[in-house]
Design a protein around this motif. Structure first.
Motif, mmCIF file in Angstrom:
data_model
loop_
_atom_site.group_PDB
_atom_site.id
_atom_site.type_symbol
_atom_site.label_atom_id
_atom_site.label_comp_id
_atom_site.label_asym_id
_atom_site.label_seq_id
_atom_site.Cartn_x
_atom_site.Cartn_y
_atom_site.Cartn_z
ATOM 1 N N GLY A 31 5.934 6.232 0.696
ATOM 2 C CA GLY A 31 4.698 6.096 0.851
ATOM 3 C C GLY A 31 4.080 7.437 1.366
ATOM 4 N N CYS A 32 2.851 7.696 1.169
ATOM 5 C CA CYS A 32 2.069 8.989 1.415
ATOM 6 C C CYS A 32 0.753 8.532 2.248
ATOM 7 C CB CYS A 32 1.716 9.748 0.419
ATOM 8 S SG CYS A 32 0.634 11.081 0.419
ATOM 9 N N VAL A 33 0.563 9.532 3.296
ATOM 10 C CA VAL A 33 -0.518 9.375 4.154
ATOM 11 C C VAL A 33 -1.398 10.805 3.990
ATOM 12 C CG1 VAL A 33 -1.575 9.189 6.448
ATOM 13 C CG2 VAL A 33 0.337 7.924 5.864
ATOM 14 N N LEU A 34 -2.693 10.752 3.723
ATOM 15 C CA LEU A 34 -3.584 11.902 3.387
ATOM 16 C C LEU A 34 -4.530 11.961 4.590
ATOM 17 C CD1 LEU A 34 -3.282 11.786 -0.366
ATOM 18 C CD2 LEU A 34 -2.454 13.556 0.821
ATOM 19 N N ASN A 35 -4.447 12.646 5.523
ATOM 20 C CA ASN A 35 -5.366 12.468 6.619
ATOM 21 C C ASN A 35 -6.546 13.889 6.457
ATOM 22 O OD1 ASN A 35 -4.454 10.470 7.993
ATOM 23 N ND2 ASN A 35 -3.142 11.550 9.194
ATOM 24 N N ILE A 36 -7.767 13.339 6.158
ATOM 25 C CA ILE A 36 -8.759 14.692 5.858
ATOM 26 C C ILE A 36 -9.131 14.975 7.030
ATOM 27 C CG2 ILE A 36 -10.932 14.964 4.686
ATOM 28 C CD1 ILE A 36 -8.444 14.234 2.824
ATOM 29 N N THR A 37 -8.778 16.274 7.451
ATOM 30 C CA THR A 37 -9.132 16.765 8.856
ATOM 31 C C THR A 37 -10.216 17.762 8.556
ATOM 32 O OG1 THR A 37 -7.284 18.501 8.688
ATOM 33 C CG2 THR A 37 -6.747 16.163 9.834
ATOM 34 N N SER A 38 -10.147 18.873 9.252
ATOM 35 C CA SER A 38 -10.926 20.097 8.985
ATOM 36 C C SER A 38 -10.494 21.275 9.600
ATOM 37 C CB SER A 38 -12.363 19.755 9.933
ATOM 38 O OG SER A 38 -13.292 20.715 9.711
ATOM 39 N N ARG A 39 -11.269 22.497 8.994
ATOM 40 C CA ARG A 39 -10.794 23.751 9.848
ATOM 41 C C ARG A 39 -11.447 23.674 11.243
ATOM 42 N NH1 ARG A 39 -13.022 27.816 5.181
ATOM 43 N NH2 ARG A 39 -11.524 27.548 3.782
ATOM 44 N N VAL A 92 0.839 -1.036 0.017
ATOM 45 C CA VAL A 92 -0.047 0.086 -0.072
ATOM 46 C C VAL A 92 0.991 1.205 -0.054
ATOM 47 C CG1 VAL A 92 -1.930 1.338 1.331
ATOM 48 C CG2 VAL A 92 -1.856 -1.173 1.256
ATOM 49 N N ASP A 93 0.868 2.042 -1.097
ATOM 50 C CA ASP A 93 1.710 3.525 -1.228
ATOM 51 C C ASP A 93 1.011 4.456 -0.898
ATOM 52 O OD1 ASP A 93 3.876 1.735 -2.551
ATOM 53 O OD2 ASP A 93 2.427 1.539 -4.229
ATOM 54 N N ILE A 94 -0.286 4.469 -0.770
ATOM 55 C CA ILE A 94 -0.948 5.641 -0.478
ATOM 56 C C ILE A 94 -2.161 5.134 0.552
ATOM 57 C CG2 ILE A 94 -2.487 7.867 -1.309
ATOM 58 C CD1 ILE A 94 -0.971 7.103 -3.854
ATOM 59 N N LEU A 95 -2.361 6.053 1.476
ATOM 60 C CA LEU A 95 -3.303 5.833 2.340
ATOM 61 C C LEU A 95 -4.184 7.159 2.674
ATOM 62 C CD1 LEU A 95 -5.079 4.301 4.988
ATOM 63 C CD2 LEU A 95 -3.136 5.178 6.410
ATOM 64 N N VAL A 96 -5.524 7.033 2.434
ATOM 65 C CA VAL A 96 -6.305 8.184 2.721
ATOM 66 C C VAL A 96 -7.056 8.214 3.685
ATOM 67 C CG1 VAL A 96 -8.086 9.763 1.685
ATOM 68 C CG2 VAL A 96 -6.070 8.505 0.175
ATOM 69 N N ASN A 97 -7.157 8.756 4.755
ATOM 70 C CA ASN A 97 -8.190 8.508 5.918
ATOM 71 C C ASN A 97 -9.149 9.836 5.942
ATOM 72 O OD1 ASN A 97 -6.941 6.114 7.366
ATOM 73 N ND2 ASN A 97 -5.266 7.560 8.021
ATOM 74 N N ASN A 98 -10.420 9.217 5.332
ATOM 75 C CA ASN A 98 -11.498 10.390 5.239
ATOM 76 C C ASN A 98 -12.739 10.184 6.032
ATOM 77 O OD1 ASN A 98 -11.592 8.685 2.520
ATOM 78 N ND2 ASN A 98 -13.379 9.677 2.509
ATOM 79 N N ALA A 99 -12.780 9.133 6.592
ATOM 80 C CA ALA A 99 -14.094 8.787 7.227
ATOM 81 C C ALA A 99 -14.295 9.661 8.506
ATOM 82 C CB ALA A 99 -13.976 7.318 8.026
ATOM 83 N N GLY A 100 -15.554 10.158 8.659
ATOM 84 C CA GLY A 100 -15.732 11.209 9.380
ATOM 85 C C GLY A 100 -17.034 10.878 10.279
ATOM 86 N N ALA A 101 -17.151 11.311 11.480
ATOM 87 C CA ALA A 101 -18.456 11.192 12.283
ATOM 88 C C ALA A 101 -18.426 12.632 13.188
ATOM 89 C CB ALA A 101 -18.170 10.449 13.417
ATOM 90 N N ASN A 102 -19.694 13.267 13.228
ATOM 91 C CA ASN A 102 -19.776 14.795 13.743
ATOM 92 C C ASN A 102 -20.933 14.770 14.556
ATOM 93 O OD1 ASN A 102 -19.597 17.385 14.330
ATOM 94 N ND2 ASN A 102 -19.472 18.101 12.198
ATOM 95 N N GLY A 103 -20.990 14.579 15.722
ATOM 96 C CA GLY A 103 -22.103 14.885 16.661
ATOM 97 C C GLY A 103 -22.368 16.380 16.844
ATOM 98 N N LEU A 104 -23.542 16.860 17.002
ATOM 99 C CA LEU A 104 -23.766 18.155 17.339
ATOM 100 C C LEU A 104 -24.580 18.438 18.593
ATOM 101 C CD1 LEU A 104 -23.688 21.027 16.094
ATOM 102 C CD2 LEU A 104 -25.840 20.550 14.878
ATOM 103 N N GLU A 105 -24.023 18.465 19.675
ATOM 104 C CA GLU A 105 -24.602 18.586 20.981
ATOM 105 C C GLU A 105 -23.917 19.240 21.979
ATOM 106 O OE1 GLU A 105 -27.149 14.685 22.018
ATOM 107 O OE2 GLU A 105 -25.436 13.821 21.041
ATOM 108 N N PRO A 106 -24.430 19.592 22.868
ATOM 109 C CA PRO A 106 -23.510 20.249 24.027
ATOM 110 C C PRO A 106 -22.692 19.381 24.768
ATOM 111 C CG PRO A 106 -25.824 21.419 24.014
ATOM 112 C CD PRO A 106 -25.682 20.307 23.125
#
Length: 295
Positions: free
Chosen positions: A123-131, A72-86
């Motif tokens: 190898g390359c790892v691309l982690n999809i994060t967020s602002r 595996v030469d490239i890993l893309v981590n882009n799964a996401g979960a986002n709860g919206l609660e206090p």
């Protein structure tokens, strides 16, 4: 890469156009048919069901990928979960679930694949994060903001370890994918009034915010492909990059020199500035000297 959502499918399609062999990861919603991606140019396609929040599932994913493709030469981590609660209302199970998807999953896959990348010295790892990971003091998305900030720092720390060992062709990035109207985003903002009944003004603002989410997911996809080629590894390796910025402008000599030489402190990284003369690890002053009143 997780490939069922808008962001994931766009990333997969962009890598397909580039001729890559794809491992398409999904949990509940199956990705588009293999023929869709091979028709775009993918050399081969393997679809694997995986819950990235669980280590055994990630281990099985990696086993199948290596069995079929060898490396595996490239890993893309882009799964996401986002709860919206206090925070004081969100259940601990919900909070931990968001961390498991946004942080533990990328860690599991990096931990499983990094030894191979280090052994082949590339190898390359691309982690999809967020602002969300770099914006402080934002209410009602604590689990999302905390996990994305942690993922940005995880990216930088693993890069630093590769750099210490002279692995110049092992490069990692944390990316903000732009304001994309993904299913997760639409669901979050659409239900804001129900989720935040005690905060109607904030809920209304969140509902309206989706109007500003007009970025194409292919902007992020094409940026991922460009970074995977290594064209920015000497400048942006281990750093946070917002795809809303022009990558070509960022890599122009003057800008690249400012980033790599530290002419402008804190570019594309998480950092804290102090009032006064608190030194950092190198002994450099982080801000102008300040005389505290009364001393």
């Amino acid at each position: 890469m997780c490939s069922a959502g808008a962001i994931g499918q766009a990333i997969a399609e962009c890598f397909a156009v580039a001729g890559a062999q794809l491992v398409l990861v999904y949990n509940r919603t199956q990705p588009a048919a293999k023929e869709h991606f091979t028709g775009l140019g993918a050399a081969d396609v393997l679809a694997v069901q995986c819950n990235v929040a669980e280590l055994p599932s990630c281990q099985e994913l990696v086993r199948q990928a290596l069995e079929v493709f060898g490396t595996v030469d490239i890993l893309v981590n882009n799964a996401g979960a986002n709860g919206l609660e206090p925070m004081h209302v969100q259940s601990p199970d919900s909070f931990i679930h968001d961390l498991a998807v946004n942080l533990h999953g990328p860690y599991y896959l990096m931990r499983l694949l990094m030894p191979g990348m280090r052994a082949q010295r590339s190898g390359c790892v691309l982690n999809i994060t967020s602002r969300a990971g770099v914006l402080p003091n934002v209410p009602f998305s604590t689990s999302y903001h905390a996990s994305k900030a942690a993922l940005i720092n995880l990216t930088g720390c693993v890069q630093a370890e590769a750099d210490v060992d002279g692995l110049e062709d092992v490069h990692l990035y944390a990316l903000h994918p732009g304001g994309v109207r993904s299913e997760m985003t639409l669901k979050k903002y659409k239900n804001a009034a129900t989720t935040l009944p005690d905060h109607p003004a904030a809920a209304a603002q969140l509902t309206q915010r989706v109007d500003a989410y007009n970025d194409s997911p292919y902007l992020n996809g094409m940026t991922c492909v460009a970074l995977a080629t290594g064209l920015a590894r000497r400048v942006l390796r281990g750093r946070y990059f917002d795809v809303g910025q022009d990558l070509e402008d960022t890599l122009k000599p003057a800008a690249a020199d400012a980033i790599t030489r530290g002419a402008d402190r804190g570019l594309y990284t998480l950092h804290t500035r102090y009032l006064g003369t608190v030194p950092d690890g190198s002994g450099a002053v982080l801000d102008e000297p300040f005389a505290f009143p009364g001393f």
